[in-house]
Scaffold this active site. Sequence first.
Site: not given
Length: 354
Positions: A130, A183, A216, A244
């Site tokens: 961010y 990741k 993923d 979300d």
Amino acid sequence: MNIVIIPGDGIGPETMQVSVDLLQDANQVFGLGLNFQHEIAGHDSLQRHGATVTDALLATVKAADGLLLGPMATYDFKDESKGEINPSKFFRKNLDLYANIRPAKTYPGIKTLTGPFDLVVVRENTEGFYADRNMALGHSEILVTEDVAISMRRITRVCCERIARSAFGLARQRQKRLTLVHKANVLRITDGLFLQACADVGKDFPDVVVDDFIVDAMMAHVVRAPERFDVIVTTNMFGDILSDLTAELSGSLGLGGSLNAGDHHAMGQAAHGSAPDIAGQNKANPFSQVLSAAMLLAWHASRSNGKPQYLAAAHAMEQAVSDCVAAGECTRDIGGKLGTHETGLALRRRLKAA
Ligand code: NAD
């Protein structure tokens, strides 16, 4: 408890009104002694004060015991030099609200794509990709030439350790299972640091069973079998995306309650955005903001000076949501026929009847 109320943009005023009305009822029923201070941020503040947020507002929030922030039209706020500051970032950074706690669970009465589940995503809130919050000065997105852009992700041991500690602590209060999402197969150094910090903190929580997934693959696992997860901890952007998904899997983004908490302050703010496509139409699901408000009361109860009636009020608000869902007294996104306002009235009836 003094709570600052900021309705926010888009659907914010509609969902926040429902939350404040319900809090006022809870205040009476449980004798909480709540005081509300109404303030503005986002587009309203930009118009009135020339900036989406101000230092005076920050001082007001710092002096209060908690903040309820509505969703913000963040995408509209592009230039900080023109006062267009992302209010969510502003409070997360300036109040050091490093833990974003986003529960997602299914409710009997809502049709979902999956079987029942009950999990919590714990998202690091203060660094990561961010660009507006991970530098002391400046911005971590750089335009090198007109056609070349670079985005940098900041990962620090201290931020990893504190979010890990929040997640392990939460897992210990629940099913004692924690999943790390990363990741590290590609982002070997940064997510390697995240995993190492989690492993180090985990030594203090030997009773919590830990596993991990690459982000993923995690998307497939959580869609295929969300019931296998209890608490999930991850870095900022992965947590933003994953939460979300889990909210929507539970029935709707409109069920996504969320708390942003640090060591000294907390902010209840629904996981979703300002939903301009349905703003001002009495269609928004208010449950996400109501559940966020309940989380703020529960956070206050957990503080050293916290009072048990705050936890009782939080549970009663959550129960009112469950009861409304079960009775079909809800908005269309989760199969009901009511508007935002009418759902609010139903919540108030349920809370008072309990
Ligand atoms: P959004 O989360 O606002 O909406 C995505 C979809 O979910 C839309 O179809 C919307 O109608 C639906 N939805 C969201 N909340 C709902 C609710 N309570 N009830 C029923 N349906 C609901 O995402 P977006 O449209 O991409 O973003 C709109 C604005 O919000 C942008 O400016 C974005 O930057 C901002 N945003 C802010 C926050 C925040 O303030 N924390 C978070 C995400 C996005």
